[in-house]
Motif scaffolding. Structure first.
Motif, PDB file in Angstrom:
ATOM      1  N   SER A 182       0.816  -1.034   0.025  1.00  0.00           N
ATOM      2  CA  SER A 182      -0.009  -0.141   0.137  1.00  0.00           C
ATOM      3  C   SER A 182       0.664   1.276   0.342  1.00  0.00           C
ATOM      4  O   SER A 182       2.193   1.183   0.260  1.00  0.00           O
ATOM      5  N   ALA A 183       0.595   2.730  -0.593  1.00  0.00           N
ATOM      6  CA  ALA A 183       1.177   3.063  -0.680  1.00  0.00           C
ATOM      7  C   ALA A 183       0.756   4.561   0.503  1.00  0.00           C
ATOM      8  O   ALA A 183      -0.589   4.882   0.397  1.00  0.00           O
ATOM      9  N   CYS A 223       6.021   3.907   0.088  1.00  0.00           N
ATOM     10  CA  CYS A 223       5.519   1.974  -0.041  1.00  0.00           C
ATOM     11  C   CYS A 223       5.584   1.275   0.220  1.00  0.00           C
ATOM     12  O   CYS A 223       6.244   1.389   1.042  1.00  0.00           O
ATOM     13  N   GLU A 224       4.777   0.168   1.568  1.00  0.00           N
ATOM     14  CA  GLU A 224       5.180  -0.903   2.288  1.00  0.00           C
ATOM     15  C   GLU A 224       4.070  -2.422   1.995  1.00  0.00           C
ATOM     16  O   GLU A 224       2.941  -1.881   1.863  1.00  0.00           O
ATOM     17  N   LYS A 225       4.698  -2.714   2.445  1.00  0.00           N
ATOM     18  CA  LYS A 225       3.659  -3.864   2.580  1.00  0.00           C
ATOM     19  C   LYS A 225       2.551  -3.536   2.984  1.00  0.00           C
ATOM     20  O   LYS A 225       2.537  -2.690   4.203  1.00  0.00           O
ATOM     21  N   THR A 226       1.430  -3.571   2.983  1.00  0.00           N
ATOM     22  CA  THR A 226      -0.111  -3.858   3.465  1.00  0.00           C
ATOM     23  C   THR A 226      -0.275  -4.334   4.684  1.00  0.00           C
ATOM     24  O   THR A 226      -0.133  -2.757   5.258  1.00  0.00           O
ATOM     25  N   GLU A 230      -0.555  -0.742   7.204  1.00  0.00           N
ATOM     26  CA  GLU A 230      -2.102  -0.557   8.099  1.00  0.00           C
ATOM     27  C   GLU A 230      -1.726   0.003   9.650  1.00  0.00           C
ATOM     28  O   GLU A 230      -2.251   1.326  10.140  1.00  0.00           O
ATOM     29  N   GLU A 231       0.316  -0.846  10.058  1.00  0.00           N
ATOM     30  CA  GLU A 231      -0.091   0.497  11.311  1.00  0.00           C
ATOM     31  C   GLU A 231       0.823   1.275  11.187  1.00  0.00           C
ATOM     32  O   GLU A 231       0.362   2.145  12.489  1.00  0.00           O
ATOM     33  N   ILE A 232       1.092   1.500   9.970  1.00  0.00           N
ATOM     34  CA  ILE A 232       1.947   3.197  10.373  1.00  0.00           C
ATOM     35  C   ILE A 232       0.607   3.685  10.071  1.00  0.00           C
ATOM     36  O   ILE A 232       1.367   4.818  11.098  1.00  0.00           O
ATOM     37  N   ILE A 233       0.083   4.233   9.578  1.00  0.00           N
ATOM     38  CA  ILE A 233      -0.629   4.709   9.295  1.00  0.00           C
ATOM     39  C   ILE A 233      -1.436   5.002  10.783  1.00  0.00           C
ATOM     40  O   ILE A 233      -2.476   6.028  10.694  1.00  0.00           O
ATOM     41  N   LYS A 234      -1.879   4.138  11.398  1.00  0.00           N
ATOM     42  CA  LYS A 234      -1.944   4.153  12.709  1.00  0.00           C
ATOM     43  C   LYS A 234      -1.970   5.022  14.022  1.00  0.00           C
ATOM     44  O   LYS A 234      -2.096   5.106  15.229  1.00  0.00           O
ATOM     45  N   LEU A 235      -0.210   5.361  13.844  1.00  0.00           N
ATOM     46  CA  LEU A 235       0.628   5.734  14.589  1.00  0.00           C
ATOM     47  C   LEU A 235      -0.120   7.041  14.642  1.00  0.00           C
ATOM     48  O   LEU A 235      -0.403   7.935  13.944  1.00  0.00           O
ATOM     49  N   LEU A 266      -1.819  -0.808  -3.433  1.00  0.00           N
ATOM     50  CA  LEU A 266      -1.559  -1.432  -4.741  1.00  0.00           C
ATOM     51  C   LEU A 266      -1.676  -2.316  -5.832  1.00  0.00           C
ATOM     52  O   LEU A 266      -1.697  -3.780  -5.512  1.00  0.00           O
ATOM     53  N   LYS A 267      -2.579  -2.139  -6.218  1.00  0.00           N
ATOM     54  CA  LYS A 267      -3.000  -3.166  -7.572  1.00  0.00           C
ATOM     55  C   LYS A 267      -2.308  -2.902  -9.208  1.00  0.00           C
ATOM     56  O   LYS A 267      -3.001  -1.665  -9.176  1.00  0.00           O
ATOM     57  N   GLY A 268      -1.551  -3.836  -9.577  1.00  0.00           N
ATOM     58  CA  GLY A 268      -1.648  -3.749 -11.138  1.00  0.00           C
ATOM     59  C   GLY A 268      -2.555  -4.818 -11.798  1.00  0.00           C
ATOM     60  O   GLY A 268      -2.899  -5.852 -11.550  1.00  0.00           O
ATOM     61  N   MET A 269      -2.928  -3.813 -12.713  1.00  0.00           N
ATOM     62  CA  MET A 269      -3.528  -4.441 -13.590  1.00  0.00           C
ATOM     63  C   MET A 269      -3.042  -4.079 -15.435  1.00  0.00           C
ATOM     64  O   MET A 269      -3.384  -3.151 -15.298  1.00  0.00           O
ATOM     65  N   ILE A 270      -3.627  -4.907 -15.917  1.00  0.00           N
ATOM     66  CA  ILE A 270      -3.783  -4.566 -17.188  1.00  0.00           C
ATOM     67  C   ILE A 270      -4.454  -5.563 -18.428  1.00  0.00           C
ATOM     68  O   ILE A 270      -5.581  -6.691 -18.011  1.00  0.00           O
TER      69      ILE A 270
END
Ligand code: FAD
Length: 390
Positions: A182-183, A223-226, A230-235, A266-270
């Motif tokens: 996630s970013a 960007c971090e592993k999802t 989630e932990e960082i955003i709660k700080l 973050l989701k990659g798709m074509i």
């Protein structure tokens, strides 16, 4: 029944840019958007900005929207990559450019586009109202809205984002890339000048990027592993600010937060196909990429440029605006760029997040090689800029 030349589903940046490019050529456009499209007097800053390269900026100039966002955008003179102990700076001057492009705030760009589109008689913006179905006819398409209204259109353009309803109704399958990251984005103030330099730190969880904004402000894309994101955003605010201070390694001096952090999975798709009967997919409805290297909207603007040029050509020649031959040309022009960017970005993202010492040494060796061989360095810079849409 509303009758129009072109219907665009989705009023994000891509749909709005497409509408403006067509509206300026006297083409009748209906723009559908699920959310409200009301311009505001003063845009509240968010952490979301887009680093747009020269080709994209030239397109914004061509459709007369760049001047409206220039003062809130920042030139990108240098791009710096830091990987462990290796730091490589790519200066736009080395390839004869004054800058690579500009970092443009997303909400300001959207707001200015909405304002401008409201001045065109040939554009109907049906906001707060989504597309929910469409039906193919030989010489037109019928589009149905959530409020049961119908549109008779020559061509439907899907600009309805990553989870495109249009793509789904058309039965177009996708190829996915699982980034599992996630970013976290936000806007910061800092005591030291950024000197119009964008800095990307490569680290195992994903890249950490500081993109310059006017004055002593920068946009962060962390960007971090999802799970970690989630932990960082709660700080707490003070802990988050300290974490940013550590991540930037004091490159920009003392940091304060201008906007609260937000997290974006973050989701990659074509999409396996970007055309159908009287249908064209553009932007995130056709592809979504990891933000590493800032390629997403730049790639989308190349879709928009290619498709709108073809539609304008048809209009000038008095030909069908949804003709199969035109859609074949669109597909042929865009296929390679989309596939190579998607593969390149996904591969680059994997390599830069690898923890293994061997891969890290290879990466750093590669950066050193690029830094020491001017031809390689210039080539790398041109690839980063993308095929020009000047
Ligand atoms: C953290 C991050 C940083 C990025 N940085 C950069 C960068 O520096 N440079 C760059 O080039 N790119 C960047 N990108 C990519 C860029 O932000 C996106 O490509 C771009 O914002 C997507 O715009 P869009 O209009 O294609 O899609 P969206 O913004 O998703 O718009 C789609 C619109 O369609 C509407 N919609 C959906 N369904 C319907 C329906 N049924 N009917 C009507 N409307 C509908 C939605 O409401 C939405 O408004 C970044 C992306 C991320 C996540």
């Amino acid at each position: 029944m509303i009758k129009t030349d072109i219907t665009i589903a989705g009023g994000g940046v891509a749909g709005l840019l497409t509408a403006l490019a067509l509206a300026r050529q006297n083409i009748e456009v209906v723009l559908l958007e699920k959310q409200k499209l009301e311009p505001v007097e003063t845009v509240k800053p968010t952490g979301r900005t887009s680093a747009l390269m020269t080709g994209s900026i030239n397109f914004l100039k061509d459709i007369d929207i760049f001047d409206a966002v220039k003062d809130t955008s920042c030139p990108l003179d240098k791009l710096r990559i830091i990987d462990g102990e290796t730091s490589t700076t790519f200066d736009a001057e080395e390839i004869g450019l004054p800058c690579y492009g500009y970092n443009v705030p997303n909400e300001t760009l959207k707001n200015e586009l909405i304002k401008k589109l409201k001045t065109f008689q040939n554009v109907q913006m049906l906001d707060d109202n989504g597309l929910w179905d469409f039906e193919e006819r030989d010489d037109h398409m019928i589009v149905r809205l959530n409020d049961d209204r119908e549109i008779n259109t020559k061509l439907l353009i899907a600009a309805d984002g990553h989870n495109s309803v249009v793509r789904e109704i058309a039965g177009i399958k996708t190829i996915k890339a699982g980034y599992k990251q996630s970013a976290i984005t936000c806007l910061i103030n800092h005591s030291r000048a950024h000197e119009n330099t964008s800095t990307e730190f490569h680290k195992p969880g994903g890249p950490f990027t500081i993109v310059p904004c006017p004055g002593n402000q920068s946009a962060i894309v962390w960007c971090e592993k999802t799970q970690d994101a989630e932990e960082i955003i709660k700080l707490k605010k003070s802990d988050f600010t300290q974490a940013l201070q550590d991540m930037t390694q004091n490159l920009l001096g003392e940091i304060t937060l201008e906007t609260a952090p937000q997290s974006w999975p973050l989701k990659g798709m074509i999409a396996r196909k970007i055309t159908g009967h009287r249908l064209a997919l553009i932007a995130e409805a056709a592809h979504s990429l990891h933000p590493i290297g800032a390629q997403g909207l730049n790639l989308s603007i190349r879709d928009i440029k290619a498709l709108t040029d073809l539609i304008i050509r048809q209009k000038t020649l008095g030909l069908d605006l949804g003709a199969l031959t035109m859609l074949k040309d669109y597909k042929a022009q865009r296929r390679n760029d989309i596939y190579t960017r998607f593969a390149g970005v996904s591969g680059f993202c994997k390599i830069t997040s690898k923890k293994s010492k061997g891969i890290q040494r290879l990466r750093q060796g590669g950066l050193k090689l690029i830094n020491n061989v001017p031809f390689l360095k210039r080539q790398a810079m041109r690839i980063g800029l993308g095929a020009n849409v000047a």
